[in-house]
Design a protein around this motif. Structure first.
Motif, mmCIF file in Angstrom:
data_model
loop_
_atom_site.group_PDB
_atom_site.id
_atom_site.type_symbol
_atom_site.label_atom_id
_atom_site.label_comp_id
_atom_site.label_asym_id
_atom_site.label_seq_id
_atom_site.Cartn_x
_atom_site.Cartn_y
_atom_site.Cartn_z
ATOM 1 N N GLU A 103 0.831 -1.215 0.000
ATOM 2 C CA GLU A 103 0.000 0.000 0.000
ATOM 3 C C GLU A 103 0.860 1.258 0.000
ATOM 4 O O GLU A 103 0.563 2.220 -0.704
ATOM 5 C CB GLU A 103 -0.948 0.004 1.209
ATOM 6 N N GLN B 170 3.918 1.517 -1.150
ATOM 7 C CA GLN B 170 4.533 1.629 -2.476
ATOM 8 C C GLN B 170 3.527 2.132 -3.513
ATOM 9 O O GLN B 170 3.871 2.968 -4.360
ATOM 10 C CB GLN B 170 5.105 0.277 -2.902
ATOM 11 N N LEU B 171 2.301 1.637 -3.424
ATOM 12 C CA LEU B 171 1.267 2.109 -4.359
ATOM 13 C C LEU B 171 0.996 3.597 -4.167
ATOM 14 O O LEU B 171 0.833 4.338 -5.138
ATOM 15 C CB LEU B 171 -0.024 1.310 -4.174
ATOM 16 N N SER B 172 0.962 4.031 -2.920
ATOM 17 C CA SER B 172 0.745 5.463 -2.646
ATOM 18 C C SER B 172 1.867 6.300 -3.234
ATOM 19 O O SER B 172 1.621 7.367 -3.804
ATOM 20 C CB SER B 172 0.648 5.704 -1.138
ATOM 21 N N GLU B 173 3.091 5.815 -3.099
ATOM 22 C CA GLU B 173 4.233 6.545 -3.661
ATOM 23 C C GLU B 173 4.140 6.608 -5.182
ATOM 24 O O GLU B 173 4.417 7.648 -5.780
ATOM 25 C CB GLU B 173 5.544 5.877 -3.233
ATOM 26 N N GLU B 174 3.749 5.505 -5.798
ATOM 27 C CA GLU B 174 3.614 5.475 -7.255
ATOM 28 C C GLU B 174 2.490 6.411 -7.714
ATOM 29 O O GLU B 174 2.631 7.110 -8.716
ATOM 30 C CB GLU B 174 3.359 4.048 -7.758
ATOM 31 N N ARG B 175 1.390 6.432 -6.962
ATOM 32 C CA ARG B 175 0.284 7.343 -7.309
ATOM 33 C C ARG B 175 0.743 8.793 -7.212
ATOM 34 O O ARG B 175 0.370 9.629 -8.048
ATOM 35 C CB ARG B 175 -0.906 7.096 -6.390
ATOM 36 N N LYS C 213 3.779 9.866 -7.658
ATOM 37 C CA LYS C 213 4.642 10.126 -8.818
ATOM 38 C C LYS C 213 3.800 10.405 -10.063
ATOM 39 O O LYS C 213 4.135 11.277 -10.860
ATOM 40 C CB LYS C 213 5.555 8.927 -9.076
ATOM 41 N N ILE C 214 2.712 9.659 -10.208
ATOM 42 C CA ILE C 214 1.822 9.856 -11.359
ATOM 43 C C ILE C 214 1.249 11.266 -11.347
ATOM 44 O O ILE C 214 1.209 11.947 -12.375
ATOM 45 C CB ILE C 214 0.703 8.796 -11.370
#
Length: 78
Positions: free
Chosen positions: A26, A28-33, A35-36
């Motif tokens: 979760e 990591q997903l938040s970090e990727e979001r 970045k998006i």
């Protein structure tokens, strides 16, 4: 009884491990979001700059065309 305790202990460790893994995923997903979102903002800024540059380019073409017309008219007077 020791066997049951060991099985429960392993099960609890497994559940905790799964929860920890889920939390890491979760994060990591938040970090990727995030970045998006930043990349989308950068794209928007670049598109705005490109549109601005296109307008400037059109204005310069217009000025050049006007100058060419002036030159043409002056040559015909000479």
């Amino acid at each position: 009884d020791d066997l049951d305790a060991s099985i429960r202990s392993l099960h609890n460790a497994s559940v905790c491990s799964e929860a920890a893994c889920a939390y890491v995923v979760e994060v990591q997903l938040s970090e990727e979001r995030a970045k998006i979102v930043v990349l989308e903002q950068q794209i928007k800024q670049l598109q705005d700059q490109l549109n601005s540059s296109e307008e400037e380019k059109q204005n310069l073409f217009k000025i050049i065309s006007e100058k060419d017309t002036d030159i043409f008219n002056l040559k015909h007077r000479i």
